[in-house]
Design a protein around this motif. Structure first.
Motif, short mmCIF file in Angstrom:
data_model
loop_
_atom_site.label_atom_id
_atom_site.label_comp_id
_atom_site.label_asym_id
_atom_site.label_seq_id
_atom_site.Cartn_x
_atom_site.Cartn_y
_atom_site.Cartn_z
N LEU A 1 6.71 4.61 10.70
CA LEU A 1 5.99 4.15 11.76
C LEU A 1 6.73 2.82 12.34
CD1 LEU A 1 3.86 5.98 10.28
CD2 LEU A 1 2.01 4.41 11.00
N PHE B 1 0.82 -1.21 -0.06
CA PHE B 1 0.00 0.24 -0.07
C PHE B 1 0.74 1.27 0.00
CE2 PHE B 1 -3.73 -2.22 1.03
CZ PHE B 1 -3.21 -3.45 1.73
N TYR C 1 -4.33 -1.93 15.49
CA TYR C 1 -3.00 -1.53 15.32
C TYR C 1 -2.42 -0.59 16.04
CZ TYR C 1 -3.10 -4.79 11.23
OH TYR C 1 -3.13 -5.82 10.41
N MET D 1 -0.58 -5.62 17.35
CA MET D 1 -1.89 -5.61 16.78
C MET D 1 -2.82 -6.38 17.61
SD MET D 1 -3.81 -7.83 14.42
CE MET D 1 -5.13 -7.40 13.05
N TYR E 1 0.57 5.17 1.50
CA TYR E 1 -0.08 6.14 2.36
C TYR E 1 0.78 7.50 2.16
CZ TYR E 1 -2.47 2.38 4.86
OH TYR E 1 -3.16 1.25 5.22
N LEU F 1 -4.65 6.52 3.43
CA LEU F 1 -4.07 5.52 2.20
C LEU F 1 -4.50 6.21 0.94
CD1 LEU F 1 -3.80 2.87 1.41
CD2 LEU F 1 -5.93 2.05 1.71
N ASN G 1 -7.20 -5.24 5.02
CA ASN G 1 -5.82 -4.87 5.24
C ASN G 1 -5.72 -3.23 4.96
OD1 ASN G 1 -5.09 -7.88 3.82
ND2 ASN G 1 -4.30 -7.23 5.85
N LYS G 2 -6.47 -2.81 4.45
CA LYS G 2 -6.70 -1.32 4.14
C LYS G 2 -6.78 -0.54 5.71
CE LYS G 2 -8.31 -1.40 -0.19
NZ LYS G 2 -9.45 -0.55 -1.11
N LEU G 3 -6.08 0.37 6.07
CA LEU G 3 -6.05 0.94 7.31
C LEU G 3 -6.45 2.41 7.49
CD1 LEU G 3 -2.98 -0.60 9.19
CD2 LEU G 3 -5.09 -1.57 8.88
N GLN H 1 1.37 -5.50 9.80
CA GLN H 1 1.47 -4.49 8.82
C GLN H 1 2.71 -3.42 9.05
OE1 GLN H 1 -1.35 -1.36 6.03
NE2 GLN H 1 -2.26 -3.22 7.05
N LEU I 1 0.15 6.22 17.14
CA LEU I 1 -0.94 6.05 16.06
C LEU I 1 -1.98 4.77 16.31
CD1 LEU I 1 1.21 7.56 13.32
CD2 LEU I 1 -0.98 8.72 14.13
N PHE J 1 -6.42 5.58 10.13
CA PHE J 1 -5.78 6.22 11.43
C PHE J 1 -6.18 7.13 12.08
CE2 PHE J 1 -1.87 3.67 10.97
CZ PHE J 1 -1.71 3.29 9.81
N GLY J 2 -5.91 7.05 13.45
CA GLY J 2 -6.35 8.02 14.27
C GLY J 2 -5.43 9.25 14.00
N GLY J 3 -5.98 10.27 15.10
CA GLY J 3 -5.05 11.73 14.73
C GLY J 3 -3.54 11.79 15.37
N GLY J 4 -3.34 10.52 16.02
CA GLY J 4 -2.00 10.57 16.95
C GLY J 4 -2.02 11.31 18.30
N SER K 1 -2.72 12.90 10.37
CA SER K 1 -2.53 11.28 10.31
C SER K 1 -2.25 10.69 8.92
CB SER K 1 -3.56 10.65 11.16
OG SER K 1 -3.23 9.51 11.59
N TYR L 1 1.17 2.02 16.41
CA TYR L 1 2.42 2.25 16.03
C TYR L 1 3.02 3.36 16.70
CZ TYR L 1 0.98 -0.32 11.76
OH TYR L 1 0.79 -1.49 11.04
N PHE M 1 6.05 -0.60 14.16
CA PHE M 1 5.00 -1.62 14.54
C PHE M 1 5.05 -1.97 15.85
CE2 PHE M 1 1.69 -4.68 14.21
CZ PHE M 1 1.96 -5.77 15.07
N TYR N 1 -12.41 -4.18 13.77
CA TYR N 1 -12.29 -5.41 13.31
C TYR N 1 -10.53 -5.67 13.34
CZ TYR N 1 -16.62 -4.93 10.69
OH TYR N 1 -17.70 -4.95 10.14
N GLN O 1 5.55 6.64 16.13
CA GLN O 1 6.25 7.54 14.96
C GLN O 1 7.41 8.37 15.80
OE1 GLN O 1 4.03 9.79 12.36
NE2 GLN O 1 5.47 9.51 10.53
#
Lengths: 114, 112
Positions: free
Chosen positions: B43, A33, B33, B48, A35, A45, B98-100, A103, B88, B102-105, A42, B35, B45, B30, B37
């Motif tokens: 990022l 992917f 994750y 999860m 991003y 994608l 698998n497409k994520l 990921q 994050l 994200f929150g604002g951090g 933030s 991370y 990891f 669902y 930064q």
């Protein structure tokens, strides 16, 4: 864990030019992917890089602006075309490994457009 | 569309103190994750979580998933300067996806 490298790590570009970012992985992965992280924001994608076929773009992103290639399972490129200052961001590639457990993200390419 | 809200947006803690970051989803989670930064970098990891009630720990960092509340928390025990950075949370947009998003951090600063 997978090792991901990106080139360039950073660049300063002029408005109207294009930049191609490379993402190299040390093992074959199914899903990759791209991003974008705009300053102070933030991650968003951009698209899924599909091996052997056209990338799948998210809402708000188009192929003409962000063409993506994925010639094999270990390599992908993202081009930022006809750049404007609004394209200044960190661009990151990511991949899924270990089923869906993990990921990983690349180190990012920091782009500044003047 | 699914939105992830992180709180607090930033915090400063004294070295040795504990801290907690929350990540709340507007829709069913669902998986979640976490991370870390460093400024201007990629990022890292952390972990999860897949199932409700699941709790994972790595060194001094513990994360928990509460599916009913559509929320996850990240807890750092006895914080150190190395824990400074932006945390994050990211969640799959759909089940088995698998497409994520994200929150604002959360920006964490640890004072020595």
């Amino acid at each position: 864990s997978a090792v991901i490298s990106q080139k360039p790590s950073r660049d300063i570009c002029q408005r109207g030019t294009s930049l191609t970012i490379q993402c190299q992985v040390d093992s074959q992965v199914t899903m990759m992917f791209w991003y974008r992280q705009q300053p102070g924001q933030s991650l968003t994608l951009i698209a899924t890089a599909n091996q052997g076929s056209e990338a799948t773009y998210e809402s708000g992103f188009v192929i003409d602006k962000f063409p993506i290639s994925r010639p094999n399972l270990t390599f992908s490129t993202l081009t930022v075309s006809n750049m404007s200052p609004e394209d200044s961001s960190i661009y990151l590639c990511s991949l899924v490994a270990g089923g869906r457990e993990t990921q990983y993200f690349g180190p990012g390419t920091r782009l500044l457009v003047l | 569309s699914q939105e992830l809200e992180q709180s607090p947006q930033s915090l400063i803690v004294q070295e040795g103190k504990n801290l907690t970051i929350n990540c709340t989803s507007s829709k069913t989670l669902y998986g979640l994750y976490w991370y870390k930064q460093k400024y201007g970098e990629g990022l890292i990891f952390l972990m999860m979580l897949q199932k409700g009630g699941e709790e994972k720990s790595h060194e001094k960092i513990t994360a928990k998933l509460d599916e009913k509340k559509q929320q996850s928390s990240l807890h750092i025990t006895a914080s150190q300067p190395s824990h400074a950075g932006i945390y994050l949370c990211g969640a799959p947009l759909k089940a088995a996806g698998n497409k994520l998003t994200f929150g604002g951090g959360t920006r964490v600063l640890v004072k020595p």
